[in-house]
Design an enzyme around this catalytic site. Structure first.
Site, PDB file in Angstrom:
ATOM      1  N   GLY A  20       0.759  -1.074   0.104  1.00  0.00           N
ATOM      2  CA  GLY A  20       0.119  -0.041  -0.046  1.00  0.00           C
ATOM      3  C   GLY A  20       0.932   1.290   0.133  1.00  0.00           C
ATOM      4  N   SER A  21       0.593   2.148   0.668  1.00  0.00           N
ATOM      5  CA  SER A  21       1.332   3.488   0.685  1.00  0.00           C
ATOM      6  C   SER A  21       2.560   3.515   1.342  1.00  0.00           C
ATOM      7  CB  SER A  21       0.379   4.660   1.278  1.00  0.00           C
ATOM      8  OG  SER A  21      -0.724   4.921   0.403  1.00  0.00           O
ATOM      9  N   ILE A  22       3.039   2.604   2.048  1.00  0.00           N
ATOM     10  CA  ILE A  22       4.526   2.677   2.130  1.00  0.00           C
ATOM     11  C   ILE A  22       5.296   2.636   0.915  1.00  0.00           C
ATOM     12  CG2 ILE A  22       6.388   1.097   2.921  1.00  0.00           C
ATOM     13  CD1 ILE A  22       4.547   0.070   5.178  1.00  0.00           C
ATOM     14  N   TYR A  31      -4.052  14.596   2.310  1.00  0.00           N
ATOM     15  CA  TYR A  31      -3.367  13.343   1.816  1.00  0.00           C
ATOM     16  C   TYR A  31      -3.762  13.110   0.092  1.00  0.00           C
ATOM     17  CZ  TYR A  31      -1.180   8.794   1.789  1.00  0.00           C
ATOM     18  OH  TYR A  31      -0.659   7.535   1.520  1.00  0.00           O
ATOM     19  N   LYS A  51       5.070   4.998  -1.122  1.00  0.00           N
ATOM     20  CA  LYS A  51       5.318   6.378  -1.168  1.00  0.00           C
ATOM     21  C   LYS A  51       6.652   6.722  -0.864  1.00  0.00           C
ATOM     22  CE  LYS A  51       0.655   8.213  -1.377  1.00  0.00           C
ATOM     23  NZ  LYS A  51      -0.205   6.968  -1.297  1.00  0.00           N
TER      24      LYS A  51
END
Length: 561
Positions: free
Chosen positions: A88-90, A182, A92
């Site tokens: 997921g957003s890790i 976000y 980024k």
């Protein structure tokens, strides 16, 4: 996707025993840090359901590494510490480092307008820079927040260009730099910028420049087609029932959330961030410095990392949520601590962020205090009732009912908070707390909200009493037959309205059914969520439209059936 006056538990009590004192034969050996972590995680993660892999590192040494629960419920395969999870957003933080690599090489500048790389992108009269994308201040509409997008459109296989086109013409939420919000669209655009500046696909670039040099053999762009050894299956919940996660095309999360990895690879990634293998120290420090909006307000976010404190220590963190998976990673650079918690469910019994913070706090010898509710006189609770303003868009309404106290964020559900004292309260199963400050007359003047175990509070000023709940009007239930039908809020996102005897029920796509109550013949409200519905009648008396008002948004929906 990322915020105490707290008492801090002592890390160690040194007990001096005189030489002539006898130590009781039943004295228990103090639990080691690893044993304390294991006991906490084992009690939080069910062994027979979806689970999690966890790693804890201090001073370059692995203090704890273990998995709990099942990797595949249908095949009966347990998770292992080297199981592969969607991040997921890790993702980024890898995207941010890739952008900074290209900046160090002179292939882009953070001040470059995005139209330098994406000349056809409709900036709607604004100058949007690469840096605006990195720190979530671009004002671009996040595609994952477009009503209905996550229900149907997320399933389509798209090229990078097609994905950008899916949100490019959405109205801006605010002017670039004006505030922080976000934004997954921003990181998709960064993926497109990386591809233009490097001449390589995003997944290929991060593999060649980051994963291979660091020996991260299990980390990759998470395509569904290739066989990935030890890939965990993803699960969701329908009430208390575990179900297979919904499908999404992995072309869609792209540079905002498409990577897969293991806790071991993430530990290797964290270790590299103490060196200059990938970036110069100055570039990394820039990524870990909170952005500031045009009015000078800090945002608590750098580039790909949220910046905060944990139990008094500087913290760099990020969570991730994607169909079937929930993830969290936190580093305390001054103590050289890193913790990663990767779960194969998007509806975990215990949030990975909460677990990760508890583990990190144990590693630095400052565990979070136990959450134990205490009895409080309802008359004391009533002092805290009111509406608290946190920012122009956000309020929290605090109510007391039946000897219990509740908090409700604007547009959100009403949740009970448990008393830790007369003035401090906690959300059960969470590290989030709220404390109330009383004025000279004993009435609350301010609410201090500590989300997710934060050291510093978000401050809400009491702006008034709780408004009276809408009075339920007496309405002929036969009217409900006029309203029953399907109303499209967005492509693929439908609000279904049906009559059940004397009740009117609503259900949004993929969500539970909720009753609405009449304030008038055409105005209805929900009791469990801060939302209202207006049914719009035409000149012919027929209802062909409704308007949903929730969280400061007004959403009209045309009737389709």
């Amino acid at each position: 996707m990322v915020r105490n006056p707290w008492r801090v538990a002592a890390a160690l009590t040194l007990l001096t025993i005189p030489l002539n004192s006898a130590v009781p034969a039943f004295a228990a050996k103090p639990a080691s840090t690893a044993e304390a972590i294991d006991a906490m995680l084992a009690s939080a993660i069910p062994a027979d359901g979806p689970g999690a892999a966890v790693i804890a590192v201090k001073d370059g040494k692995t203090v704890f590494r273990k998995a709990y629960g099942m990797a595949d419920l249908e095949l009966g395969v347990p998770l292992s510490p080297d199981s592969v999870f969607r991040l997921g957003s890790i993702t980024k933080q890898f995207t941010a480092v890739a952008v900074l690599m290209l900046a160090e090489e002179g292939k882009l500048s953070l001040s470059d307008p995005i139209t330098k790389f994406l000349p056809d992108y409709p900036v709607q009269g604004h100058v949007i820079t690469v840096e605006h994308l990195l720190n979530h201040t671009s004002g671009i509409r996040s595609y994952t927040g477009i009503p209905g997008y996550m229900n149907t459109r997320i399933r389509a296989d798209l090229t990078t260009q097609e994905l950008v086109e899916a949100f490019a013409r959405e109205p801006m939420d605010f002017a670039p730099g004006e505030r922080w919000q976000y934004n997954n669209s921003g990181y998709v655009l960064l993926g497109a910028v990386i591809e233009k500046a490097s001449g390589k696909k995003y997944g290929d670039f991060v593999a060649e420049r980051i994963f291979r040099p660091l020996g991260m053999k299990a980390t990759a762009y998470g395509d569904d087609g290739p066989i990935l050894p030890k890939r965990a299956s993803g699960y969701s919940r329908d009430g208390e029932t575990v179900v297979n996660a919904r499908y999404l095309s992995m072309t869609q999360p792209h540079a905002a959330g498409a990577l897969v990895s293991t806790v071991d690879d993430l530990a290797a990634w964290d270790a590299a961030l103490y060196t200059e293998k990938l970036l110069k120290k100055a570039s990394l420090e820039k990524a870990w410095t909170p952005a500031v909006t045009r009015d000078g307000k800090p945002t608590h976010y750098g580039f790909g990392w949220a910046v905060s404190t944990l139990r008094g220590s500087r913290a760099l963190e990020h969570g991730g949520g994607i169909f079937g998976f929930s993830t969290y990673g936190i580093r305390l650079p001054d103590e050289r601590v890193y913790v990663a918690v990767l779960a194969n469910t998007d509806g975990p019994k215990a949030d990975p962020g909460m677990l990760g913070k508890k583990v990190a706090a144990l590693l630095v010898g400052k565990p979070f205090p136990a959450q134990v509710p205490v009895p409080v006189d309802p008359k004391v609770l009533s002092r805290w009732s009111g509406v608290y303003r946190f920012d122009p868009q956000t309020t929290r309404t605090v109510t007391v009912e039946g000897g219990k106290i509740y908090s409700q964020r604007s547009g959100g559900p009403r949740l009970e908070v448990k008393p830790a004292s007369d003035t401090e309260f906690f959300f059960e199963g969470s590290l989030t707390r709220v404390a109330f400050v009383a004025g000279p007359a004993g009435k609350a003047t301010e609410a201090l909200f500590y989300p997710d175990g934060a050291d510093e509070p978000e401050r809400g000023v009491r702006e008034g009493d709780v408004p009276a709940a809408p009075a339920e009007a007496i309405v002929d239930p036969a009217l409900y037959d006029l309203y029953a039908g399907e109303y499209e809020l967005a492509p693929g996102f439908v609000l279904t309205v049906r009559r059940d005897g004397g009740r009117l029920l609503t259900q949004a796509t993929g969500q539970q059914e909720l009753e609405v109550f009449p304030a008038s013949e055409t105005e209805f409200f929900l009791k469990v969520v801060d939302a209202r519905i207006t049914f719009v009648k035409g000149a012919d008396g027929k209802v062909n439209e409704l308007v949903l008002r929730q969280g400061g948004r007004t959403m009209p929906a045309k009737r389709r059936k």
